[in-house]
Design an enzyme around this catalytic site. Sequence first.
Site, PDB file in Angstrom:
ATOM      1  N   TYR A   1       6.599  25.796  33.353  1.00 53.61           N
ATOM      2  CA  TYR A   1       8.402  25.346  33.615  1.00 53.61           C
ATOM      3  C   TYR A   1       9.067  24.063  33.612  1.00 53.61           C
ATOM      4  O   TYR A   1       9.598  23.817  32.699  1.00 53.61           O
ATOM      5  CB  TYR A   1       8.349  25.615  35.016  1.00 53.61           C
ATOM      6  CG  TYR A   1      10.116  25.685  35.971  1.00 53.61           C
ATOM      7  CD1 TYR A   1      10.401  26.659  34.387  1.00 53.61           C
ATOM      8  CD2 TYR A   1      10.502  24.507  35.319  1.00 53.61           C
ATOM      9  CE1 TYR A   1      12.676  27.302  35.508  1.00 53.61           C
ATOM     10  CE2 TYR A   1      11.818  24.435  35.818  1.00 53.61           C
ATOM     11  CZ  TYR A   1      12.606  25.891  35.369  1.00 53.61           C
ATOM     12  OH  TYR A   1      13.728  25.693  35.541  1.00 53.61           O
TER      13      TYR A   1
ATOM     14  N   HIS B   1      11.052  22.713  30.372  1.00 53.57           N
ATOM     15  CA  HIS B   1      12.011  21.651  30.367  1.00 53.57           C
ATOM     16  C   HIS B   1      12.466  20.385  29.818  1.00 53.57           C
ATOM     17  O   HIS B   1      12.971  19.765  29.606  1.00 53.57           O
ATOM     18  CB  HIS B   1      12.807  21.920  32.227  1.00 53.57           C
ATOM     19  CG  HIS B   1      13.049  22.951  32.389  1.00 53.57           C
ATOM     20  ND1 HIS B   1      13.015  24.304  32.646  1.00 53.57           N
ATOM     21  CD2 HIS B   1      14.545  23.115  32.068  1.00 53.57           C
ATOM     22  CE1 HIS B   1      13.561  25.205  32.493  1.00 53.57           C
ATOM     23  NE2 HIS B   1      14.973  25.120  32.885  1.00 53.57           N
TER      24      HIS B   1
ATOM     25  N   TYR C   1      24.166  18.023  34.411  1.00 54.36           N
ATOM     26  CA  TYR C   1      23.394  18.655  35.346  1.00 54.36           C
ATOM     27  C   TYR C   1      22.292  18.024  35.294  1.00 54.36           C
ATOM     28  O   TYR C   1      21.352  17.859  34.354  1.00 54.36           O
ATOM     29  CB  TYR C   1      23.261  19.946  33.995  1.00 54.36           C
ATOM     30  CG  TYR C   1      22.209  21.407  34.111  1.00 54.36           C
ATOM     31  CD1 TYR C   1      22.582  21.907  35.769  1.00 54.36           C
ATOM     32  CD2 TYR C   1      22.004  21.842  33.373  1.00 54.36           C
ATOM     33  CE1 TYR C   1      21.873  22.968  35.803  1.00 54.36           C
ATOM     34  CE2 TYR C   1      21.174  23.250  33.866  1.00 54.36           C
ATOM     35  CZ  TYR C   1      21.502  23.863  34.956  1.00 54.36           C
ATOM     36  OH  TYR C   1      20.601  24.940  35.171  1.00 54.36           O
TER      37      TYR C   1
ATOM     38  N   TRP D   1      17.213  32.215  25.572  1.00 53.40           N
ATOM     39  CA  TRP D   1      16.647  31.554  27.064  1.00 53.40           C
ATOM     40  C   TRP D   1      16.314  32.311  28.025  1.00 53.40           C
ATOM     41  O   TRP D   1      14.939  31.868  28.802  1.00 53.40           O
ATOM     42  CB  TRP D   1      17.412  29.779  27.209  1.00 53.40           C
ATOM     43  CG  TRP D   1      17.142  28.804  28.198  1.00 53.40           C
ATOM     44  CD1 TRP D   1      17.779  29.256  30.078  1.00 53.40           C
ATOM     45  CD2 TRP D   1      16.738  28.092  28.696  1.00 53.40           C
ATOM     46  NE1 TRP D   1      16.607  28.446  30.219  1.00 53.40           N
ATOM     47  CE2 TRP D   1      15.551  27.476  29.316  1.00 53.40           C
ATOM     48  CE3 TRP D   1      15.421  27.227  26.822  1.00 53.40           C
ATOM     49  CZ2 TRP D   1      14.875  26.231  29.117  1.00 53.40           C
ATOM     50  CZ3 TRP D   1      14.718  26.472  27.346  1.00 53.40           C
ATOM     51  CH2 TRP D   1      14.671  25.943  28.402  1.00 53.40           C
TER      52      TRP D   1
END
Length: 106
Positions: free
Chosen positions: A18, A22, A41, A76
């Site tokens: 993960y 990212h 964000y 995504w």
Amino acid sequence: MRRVCFLLKVRADRLEEYRARHAAVWPEMLDALKAAGWRNYSLFLREDGLLVGYLETEDFAAARARMAVTEVNARWQREMAPFFESPDGARPDEAMRPLAEVFHLA
């Protein structure tokens, strides 16, 4: 500008992947988020998989709706869904339920 915070749970056995995903978010995904009105964000990941998301936007419902109709978001979400614990089977973008803000120091 509205501040939005949400919680999700990343599977413990997928934390490293993960993080790696990212570290290299697709440029077209970043462009779509910006075009949809997502600003400032950030994602924060705790070692037990608790994921805290924060963003700023004029209208969260509208920003989510704009993302929901993009092809890149559909791709995504399909790729990221296996990373999350989701008891009700919701996609990660559907499971983002804003927390109530109770304090802010500007």
